[in-house]
Design a protein around this motif. Structure first.
Motif, PDB file in Angstrom:
ATOM      1  N   CYS A 270     -31.125  18.973  46.716  1.00 60.67           N
ATOM      2  CA  CYS A 270     -30.366  20.007  47.716  1.00 60.67           C
ATOM      3  C   CYS A 270     -29.205  19.462  48.285  1.00 60.67           C
ATOM      4  CB  CYS A 270     -31.324  20.836  48.609  1.00 60.67           C
ATOM      5  SG  CYS A 270     -32.493  22.138  48.096  1.00 60.67           S
ATOM      6  N   VAL A 271     -28.054  19.912  48.403  1.00 64.84           N
ATOM      7  CA  VAL A 271     -27.090  19.225  49.228  1.00 64.84           C
ATOM      8  C   VAL A 271     -27.291  19.597  50.765  1.00 64.84           C
ATOM      9  CG1 VAL A 271     -24.315  19.277  49.664  1.00 64.84           C
ATOM     10  CG2 VAL A 271     -25.489  19.779  47.366  1.00 64.84           C
ATOM     11  N   PRO A 272     -27.504  18.491  51.377  1.00 70.81           N
ATOM     12  CA  PRO A 272     -27.825  18.498  52.868  1.00 70.81           C
ATOM     13  C   PRO A 272     -26.666  18.809  53.900  1.00 70.81           C
ATOM     14  CG  PRO A 272     -27.604  16.304  52.069  1.00 70.81           C
ATOM     15  CD  PRO A 272     -27.203  16.982  51.085  1.00 70.81           C
ATOM     16  N   ILE A 273     -27.154  19.865  54.658  1.00 67.92           N
ATOM     17  CA  ILE A 273     -26.136  20.086  55.680  1.00 67.92           C
ATOM     18  C   ILE A 273     -26.933  19.907  57.096  1.00 67.92           C
ATOM     19  CG2 ILE A 273     -24.579  21.742  57.126  1.00 67.92           C
ATOM     20  CD1 ILE A 273     -24.397  23.188  54.143  1.00 67.92           C
ATOM     21  N   GLY A 274     -26.442  18.950  58.114  1.00 69.92           N
ATOM     22  CA  GLY A 274     -27.423  18.417  59.086  1.00 69.92           C
ATOM     23  C   GLY A 274     -26.624  18.331  60.332  1.00 69.92           C
ATOM     24  N   SER A 275     -27.321  18.292  61.602  1.00 69.96           N
ATOM     25  CA  SER A 275     -26.554  18.089  62.961  1.00 69.96           C
ATOM     26  C   SER A 275     -26.855  16.461  63.066  1.00 69.96           C
ATOM     27  CB  SER A 275     -27.409  18.750  63.916  1.00 69.96           C
ATOM     28  OG  SER A 275     -28.693  18.312  63.702  1.00 69.96           O
ATOM     29  N   ILE A 303     -18.424  23.761  56.446  1.00 72.98           N
ATOM     30  CA  ILE A 303     -19.294  24.065  55.119  1.00 72.98           C
ATOM     31  C   ILE A 303     -17.998  24.563  54.090  1.00 72.98           C
ATOM     32  CG2 ILE A 303     -20.645  26.150  54.061  1.00 72.98           C
ATOM     33  CD1 ILE A 303     -22.279  25.938  56.748  1.00 72.98           C
ATOM     34  N   PHE A 304     -17.009  25.229  54.536  1.00 75.05           N
ATOM     35  CA  PHE A 304     -15.855  25.654  53.609  1.00 75.05           C
ATOM     36  C   PHE A 304     -15.231  24.182  53.132  1.00 75.05           C
ATOM     37  CE2 PHE A 304     -16.281  29.941  55.202  1.00 75.05           C
ATOM     38  CZ  PHE A 304     -16.334  30.499  54.012  1.00 75.05           C
ATOM     39  N   THR A 305     -15.169  23.293  53.993  1.00 74.46           N
ATOM     40  CA  THR A 305     -14.536  22.008  53.447  1.00 74.46           C
ATOM     41  C   THR A 305     -15.465  21.411  52.393  1.00 74.46           C
ATOM     42  OG1 THR A 305     -13.620  21.669  55.562  1.00 74.46           O
ATOM     43  CG2 THR A 305     -13.913  19.621  54.264  1.00 74.46           C
ATOM     44  N   LEU A 306     -16.815  21.530  52.409  1.00 73.23           N
ATOM     45  CA  LEU A 306     -17.708  21.003  51.711  1.00 73.23           C
ATOM     46  C   LEU A 306     -17.681  21.682  50.245  1.00 73.23           C
ATOM     47  CD1 LEU A 306     -20.251  19.016  51.485  1.00 73.23           C
ATOM     48  CD2 LEU A 306     -21.703  20.887  51.936  1.00 73.23           C
ATOM     49  N   PHE A 307     -17.575  22.822  50.383  1.00 75.27           N
ATOM     50  CA  PHE A 307     -17.246  23.585  49.007  1.00 75.27           C
ATOM     51  C   PHE A 307     -16.267  23.265  48.251  1.00 75.27           C
ATOM     52  CE2 PHE A 307     -19.414  27.944  51.146  1.00 75.27           C
ATOM     53  CZ  PHE A 307     -20.758  27.104  50.643  1.00 75.27           C
ATOM     54  N   ASN A 308     -15.081  22.663  49.036  1.00 74.11           N
ATOM     55  CA  ASN A 308     -13.950  22.480  48.243  1.00 74.11           C
ATOM     56  C   ASN A 308     -14.025  21.048  47.947  1.00 74.11           C
ATOM     57  OD1 ASN A 308     -12.717  24.911  48.675  1.00 74.11           O
ATOM     58  ND2 ASN A 308     -11.977  24.327  50.614  1.00 74.11           N
TER      59      ASN A 308
END
Length: 342
Positions: A270-275, A303-308
């Motif tokens: 899983c690609v992580p997104i954290g605080s 998140i949109f930056t990460l998608f790109n």
């Protein structure tokens, strides 16, 4: 024999028993989290520790709190080593969100006594030792043991958690695009939901009805959004499959020590997104997204930056991070050495 005490049995405890069991006899003694049962459990624990005293070589506690007071006292009186593994809430004072041992008078006293009178403190993250907290501006920035107990003299050694990367692995399954998963227990309690960042997750779900979110760990939690699936506790096999069917893992906690589920999910691809709290930035590194301030708009933009940035949206990169820095072997070797067993 090692006497191992803790307030509630968790995956942390099971992993420690798995690490220590092969090299030393160890007896686990569960305490209680119920205020009403505290007097009974203090009496029970006293006689348990007395009964096992002739066979006891040392004491080990997960978290500092009520359950660690008597092991610390027994260790002092009878000259036996007492080690406390600091896990998160025992190093935090956040009355603004109803979190942390230090916001309650008697729990604070028990925690301070335990840490001052034990032989060694093993936090799972450097941030639990001392941190300048900036994630949520309404919360006091002075967190961590050395900020909350300025005269603490007990030796401290940070030992991060470790993961069985042979079990937690990428199964090569197809992952649903724009699918997010997060794992936490007790989130049907509103304060706990905020601690685990569910308020931010719900805002994301509201703003993006075409994305899907899975919240695992508390079936009593109620989401206002139809694109949020709420599931109860899962066994490891169920979690393995769930991690492998999602693209992203969310760890948007307001406060955290070293979250196990984040490491497990990353090991599964899983690609992580954290605080930016606790060990989360250290675990994620450059493999995902770090939110530095609790702001829904900022989270959405990142998140949109990460998608790109397609190079970052890679299951292999996230897994490699756990393999390299947070292996089961690394933690086992460090823990056994700290306990003089290795």
């Amino acid at each position: 024999m090692i006497i191992y005490t803790f307030p509630v049995r968790t995956a942390f405890i099971d992993r420690d028993l798995e690490m220590i069991g092969p090299v030393s006899a160890i007896k686990s003694l569960e305490f209680t989290q119920s205020p009403l049962k505290l007097p009974f459990f203090f009496v029970l624990q006293f006689f348990q520790l007395l009964w096992y005293l002739p066979k006891t070589s040392q004491y080990l506690c997960f978290f500092g709190g009520y359950h660690s007071v008597l092991p610390a006292w027994f260790g002092r009186v009878f000259g036996k080593k007492c080690t406390i593994q600091a896990g998160g809430t025992d190093c935090i004072n956040m009355p603004e969100i109803g979190y942390g041992n230090f916001r309650k008078k008697w729990l604070r006293k028990a925690t301070v006594y335990s840490f001052k009178n034990c032989s060694l403190i093993l936090p799972v993250a450097e941030a639990l030792v001392k941190q300048d907290y900036r994630y949520d501006p309404k919360i006091s920035p002075k967190q961590g043991l050395l900020n909350l107990i300025p005269d603490l003299k007990t030796p401290i050694q940070v030992i991060p958690n470790g993961f069985d990367t042979e079990y937690w692995r990428d199964l090569g399954k197809e992952r649903k695009p724009f699918s997010f998963i997060s794992v936490a227990t007790g989130t049907s309690h509103p304060a706990r939901a905020i601690v685990k960042g569910y308020d931010l997750i719900e805002k994301l779900a509201e703003n993006h009805p075409d994305w899907t979110f899975t919240l695992v760990g508390d079936s009593a939690y109620v989401s206002p959004n139809s694109n949020v699936l709420v599931l109860g506790k899962m066994n490891p096999a169920e979690l393995l499959n769930s991690y492998n069917s999602h693209q992203f893992y969310l760890q948007l906690s307001t406060s955290e020590g070293f979250p196990n589920a984040l490491g497990e999910a990353m090991a599964c691809g899983c690609v992580p997104i954290g605080s930016a709290v606790g060990a989360i930035p250290e675990i994620i590194g450059e493999t995902g997204l770090i939110l530095f301030q609790k702001d829904p708009k900022m989270l959405n933009s990142l998140i949109f930056t990460l998608f790109n940035e397609s190079s970052k949206v890679s299951p292999q990169v996230a897994r490699l991070r756990i393999l390299t820095h947070f292996s089961f072997k690394n933690r086992r070797d460090a823990l056994l050495k700290a306990l003089n067993l290795y």
